[in-house]
Design a protein around this motif. Structure first.
Motif, PDB file in Angstrom:
ATOM      1  N   LEU A  39      34.501  49.374 -18.525  1.00 45.18           N
ATOM      2  CA  LEU A  39      35.063  50.339 -17.571  1.00 45.18           C
ATOM      3  C   LEU A  39      36.482  50.726 -17.960  1.00 45.18           C
ATOM      4  CD1 LEU A  39      33.917  48.978 -14.092  1.00 45.18           C
ATOM      5  CD2 LEU A  39      33.118  51.050 -15.250  1.00 45.18           C
ATOM      6  N   LEU A  40      37.234  49.791 -18.508  1.00 45.00           N
ATOM      7  CA  LEU A  40      38.590  50.071 -18.957  1.00 45.00           C
ATOM      8  C   LEU A  40      38.781  49.465 -20.343  1.00 45.00           C
ATOM      9  CD1 LEU A  40      41.353  51.243 -18.518  1.00 45.00           C
ATOM     10  CD2 LEU A  40      41.977  49.236 -17.150  1.00 45.00           C
ATOM     11  N   PRO A  41      38.561  50.253 -21.397  1.00 42.49           N
ATOM     12  CA  PRO A  41      38.746  49.723 -22.761  1.00 42.49           C
ATOM     13  C   PRO A  41      40.160  49.187 -22.931  1.00 42.49           C
ATOM     14  CG  PRO A  41      37.673  51.871 -22.802  1.00 42.49           C
ATOM     15  CD  PRO A  41      38.154  51.661 -21.399  1.00 42.49           C
ATOM     16  N   TRP A  42      40.277  47.946 -23.373  1.00 40.09           N
ATOM     17  CA  TRP A  42      41.582  47.283 -23.347  1.00 40.09           C
ATOM     18  C   TRP A  42      41.949  46.773 -24.736  1.00 40.09           C
ATOM     19  CZ3 TRP A  42      44.867  47.980 -19.633  1.00 40.09           C
ATOM     20  CH2 TRP A  42      46.024  47.191 -19.562  1.00 40.09           C
ATOM     21  N   LYS A  43      42.690  47.596 -25.481  1.00 40.88           N
ATOM     22  CA  LYS A  43      43.202  47.223 -26.794  1.00 40.88           C
ATOM     23  C   LYS A  43      44.592  47.809 -26.960  1.00 40.88           C
ATOM     24  CE  LYS A  43      38.939  46.732 -29.483  1.00 40.88           C
ATOM     25  NZ  LYS A  43      38.227  47.159 -30.711  1.00 40.88           N
ATOM     26  N   ALA A  44      45.440  47.080 -27.694  1.00 40.44           N
ATOM     27  CA  ALA A  44      46.768  47.597 -27.987  1.00 40.44           C
ATOM     28  C   ALA A  44      46.621  48.930 -28.719  1.00 40.44           C
ATOM     29  CB  ALA A  44      47.552  46.601 -28.837  1.00 40.44           C
ATOM     30  N   GLY A  45      47.342  49.927 -28.257  1.00 42.10           N
ATOM     31  CA  GLY A  45      47.273  51.263 -28.835  1.00 42.10           C
ATOM     32  C   GLY A  45      46.502  52.246 -27.987  1.00 42.10           C
ATOM     33  N   ASN A  46      45.675  51.762 -27.055  1.00 34.02           N
ATOM     34  CA  ASN A  46      44.952  52.679 -26.172  1.00 34.02           C
ATOM     35  C   ASN A  46      45.935  53.408 -25.263  1.00 34.02           C
ATOM     36  OD1 ASN A  46      42.649  51.780 -27.365  1.00 34.02           O
ATOM     37  ND2 ASN A  46      41.737  50.895 -25.530  1.00 34.02           N
ATOM     38  N   ARG A  47      45.621  54.689 -25.009  1.00 33.53           N
ATOM     39  CA  ARG A  47      46.571  55.535 -24.274  1.00 33.53           C
ATOM     40  C   ARG A  47      45.807  56.529 -23.390  1.00 33.53           C
ATOM     41  NH1 ARG A  47      51.583  56.879 -26.513  1.00 33.53           N
ATOM     42  NH2 ARG A  47      50.714  56.222 -28.518  1.00 33.53           N
ATOM     43  N   THR A  64      50.325  53.467 -21.888  1.00 32.23           N
ATOM     44  CA  THR A  64      50.009  52.967 -23.218  1.00 32.23           C
ATOM     45  C   THR A  64      49.943  51.447 -23.195  1.00 32.23           C
ATOM     46  OG1 THR A  64      51.190  54.827 -24.211  1.00 32.23           O
ATOM     47  CG2 THR A  64      50.701  52.948 -25.632  1.00 32.23           C
ATOM     48  N   VAL A  65      48.878  50.885 -23.757  1.00 28.40           N
ATOM     49  CA  VAL A  65      48.724  49.434 -23.869  1.00 28.40           C
ATOM     50  C   VAL A  65      49.425  48.963 -25.136  1.00 28.40           C
ATOM     51  CG1 VAL A  65      47.106  47.509 -24.041  1.00 28.40           C
ATOM     52  CG2 VAL A  65      46.518  49.518 -22.665  1.00 28.40           C
ATOM     53  N   GLY A  66      50.346  48.009 -24.986  1.00 29.75           N
ATOM     54  CA  GLY A  66      51.061  47.464 -26.128  1.00 29.75           C
ATOM     55  C   GLY A  66      50.517  46.123 -26.565  1.00 29.75           C
ATOM     56  N   ALA A  67      51.245  45.486 -27.435  1.00 29.27           N
ATOM     57  CA  ALA A  67      50.816  44.211 -28.015  1.00 29.27           C
ATOM     58  C   ALA A  67      50.958  43.063 -27.016  1.00 29.27           C
ATOM     59  CB  ALA A  67      51.643  43.917 -29.263  1.00 29.27           C
ATOM     60  N   LEU A  68      50.314  41.940 -27.342  1.00 30.64           N
ATOM     61  CA  LEU A  68      50.443  40.726 -26.541  1.00 30.64           C
ATOM     62  C   LEU A  68      51.827  40.122 -26.713  1.00 30.64           C
ATOM     63  CD1 LEU A  68      47.029  38.997 -27.293  1.00 30.64           C
ATOM     64  CD2 LEU A  68      47.732  39.894 -25.067  1.00 30.64           C
ATOM     65  N   GLU A  69      52.388  39.630 -25.613  1.00 26.84           N
ATOM     66  CA  GLU A  69      53.662  38.924 -25.638  1.00 26.84           C
ATOM     67  C   GLU A  69      53.749  38.076 -24.377  1.00 26.84           C
ATOM     68  OE1 GLU A  69      56.506  42.193 -25.672  1.00 26.84           O
ATOM     69  OE2 GLU A  69      56.876  41.889 -23.534  1.00 26.84           O
ATOM     70  N   VAL A  80      52.519  32.908 -20.039  1.00 24.87           N
ATOM     71  CA  VAL A  80      51.191  33.408 -20.394  1.00 24.87           C
ATOM     72  C   VAL A  80      51.331  34.642 -21.287  1.00 24.87           C
ATOM     73  CG1 VAL A  80      49.063  34.404 -19.471  1.00 24.87           C
ATOM     74  CG2 VAL A  80      50.179  32.516 -18.274  1.00 24.87           C
ATOM     75  N   LEU A  81      50.428  34.810 -22.254  1.00 22.82           N
ATOM     76  CA  LEU A  81      50.436  35.998 -23.099  1.00 22.82           C
ATOM     77  C   LEU A  81      49.671  37.130 -22.422  1.00 22.82           C
ATOM     78  CD1 LEU A  81      49.764  34.570 -26.675  1.00 22.82           C
ATOM     79  CD2 LEU A  81      51.945  35.305 -25.690  1.00 22.82           C
ATOM     80  N   ALA A  82      50.248  38.327 -22.423  1.00 18.99           N
ATOM     81  CA  ALA A  82      49.612  39.502 -21.848  1.00 18.99           C
ATOM     82  C   ALA A  82      50.090  40.740 -22.592  1.00 18.99           C
ATOM     83  CB  ALA A  82      49.933  39.628 -20.352  1.00 18.99           C
ATOM     84  N   ASN A  83      49.334  41.825 -22.479  1.00 21.70           N
ATOM     85  CA  ASN A  83      49.731  43.077 -23.116  1.00 21.70           C
ATOM     86  C   ASN A  83      50.850  43.741 -22.329  1.00 21.70           C
ATOM     87  OD1 ASN A  83      46.514  42.863 -23.563  1.00 21.70           O
ATOM     88  ND2 ASN A  83      47.483  43.821 -25.343  1.00 21.70           N
ATOM     89  N   LYS A  84      51.867  44.186 -23.047  1.00 21.73           N
ATOM     90  CA  LYS A  84      52.942  44.945 -22.425  1.00 21.73           C
ATOM     91  C   LYS A  84      52.486  46.392 -22.272  1.00 21.73           C
ATOM     92  CE  LYS A  84      57.851  46.131 -22.943  1.00 21.73           C
ATOM     93  NZ  LYS A  84      59.053  45.963 -23.807  1.00 21.73           N
ATOM     94  N   PHE A 225      42.904  61.142 -23.733  1.00 24.81           N
ATOM     95  CA  PHE A 225      42.873  59.698 -23.922  1.00 24.81           C
ATOM     96  C   PHE A 225      42.686  59.373 -25.389  1.00 24.81           C
ATOM     97  CE2 PHE A 225      38.616  61.189 -23.104  1.00 24.81           C
ATOM     98  CZ  PHE A 225      37.810  60.516 -24.013  1.00 24.81           C
ATOM     99  N   GLU A 226      43.169  58.205 -25.783  1.00 28.77           N
ATOM    100  CA  GLU A 226      42.974  57.666 -27.112  1.00 28.77           C
ATOM    101  C   GLU A 226      42.476  56.243 -26.956  1.00 28.77           C
ATOM    102  OE1 GLU A 226      46.519  58.044 -29.462  1.00 28.77           O
ATOM    103  OE2 GLU A 226      46.946  60.056 -28.673  1.00 28.77           O
ATOM    104  N   VAL A 227      41.217  55.995 -27.315  1.00 19.07           N
ATOM    105  CA  VAL A 227      40.606  54.684 -27.135  1.00 19.07           C
ATOM    106  C   VAL A 227      40.117  54.193 -28.494  1.00 19.07           C
ATOM    107  CG1 VAL A 227      38.693  53.434 -26.080  1.00 19.07           C
ATOM    108  CG2 VAL A 227      39.924  55.171 -24.760  1.00 19.07           C
ATOM    109  N   LEU A 228      40.650  53.063 -28.927  1.00 21.21           N
ATOM    110  CA  LEU A 228      40.285  52.510 -30.235  1.00 21.21           C
ATOM    111  C   LEU A 228      38.912  51.867 -30.185  1.00 21.21           C
ATOM    112  CD1 LEU A 228      43.707  50.875 -31.144  1.00 21.21           C
ATOM    113  CD2 LEU A 228      42.807  53.062 -31.943  1.00 21.21           C
TER     114      LEU A 228
END
Length: 229
Positions: A39-47, A64-69, A80-84, A225-228
């Motif tokens: 339902l919600l594609p979740w990868k760093a770089g998705n916008r 925009t979904v960023g990297a884990l930190e 905890v690690l989560a996407n910024k 949208f941009e979905v990897l």
């Protein structure tokens, strides 16, 4: 003629990507109806970019979904690690949140809101347990399903006293395979409603793309949208 041809090629390219199960970039010319994927594609770089209508004013919002930190901050999940995740609305508004895919859910640990046109934090919030963004467990995508989410919400304004309150949000699945048209195209969506302490919001989600529409407080409609893959 060249502009029309470019639009046609872009639309055909998008349809081909989704038919193959890959990600891509949507546009106002797209008329695709994906039926698979999260339902919600979740990868760093998705916008995702939305048209926002708020009290008659129209602006654009980009998430925009960023990297884990590490989540950071002062909450219980700071290590905890989560996407910024960075969201910008118009030229002035910006929020940053820390969210992550956990099992079948995407959850939000922490969020910062910034003063207009600055990098100065105006308000910070965190939740315990983490706040639900969307959940696609089988029991939470069936039409008529309803459940309650309860968490402690702590607000830390840059000026004034911090506060913590218990928030209850009632989620309900209103419909599935519902046609919805937005600037990005025409889709068939799962419709969710969240009735919270202060307002009720309705969301339209399309598998493989994410949220395409939101109402309640303001209206958001997907533009691109941009979905990897």
């Amino acid at each position: 003629m060249m502009r029309h041809t470019a639009r046609l090629l872009r639309t055909l390219f998008m349809v081909g990507l989704i038919a193959a199960g890959c990600g891509g970039t949507g546009s106002s010319d797209s008329t695709v109806e994906p039926t698979s994927g999260p339902l919600l594609p979740w990868k760093a770089g998705n916008r995702w970019t939305y048209r926002v209508i708020d009290d008659g004013e129209v602006s654009e919002k980009e998430t925009t979904v960023g990297a884990l930190e590490p989540v950071g901050g002062t909450g219980p999940n700071r290590d905890v690690l989560a996407n910024k995740v960075v969201t910008r609305k118009g030229a002035a508004d910006k929020t940053v949140s820390w969210q992550v895919l956990s099992g079948t859910s995407i959850i939000r640990y922490r969020e910062q809101s910034f003063q207009a046109n600055t990098d100065t934090v105006e308000t910070e919030e965190h939740w315990a347990p983490a706040k639900l963004h969307v959940d696609e467990a089988p029991e939470h995508v069936a039409v008529g399903a309803t459940w309650l989410e309860v968490y402690a919400e702590t607000k830390l304004p840059s000026e004034g006293l911090s506060s913590t309150e218990t928030v209850r949000e009632r989620w309900t699945v209103l419909a599935d395979d519902e046609p919805v048209t937005v600037p990005a195209g025409t889709f068939r969506a799962l419709v969710l409603q969240k009735a919270g302490t202060s307002k009720t919001k309705t969301y339209w989600y399309v598998r493989g793309i994410g949220k395409v529409k939101e109402t309640g407080g303001q209206t958001e409609e997907l533009v691109s949208f941009e979905v990897l893959p």
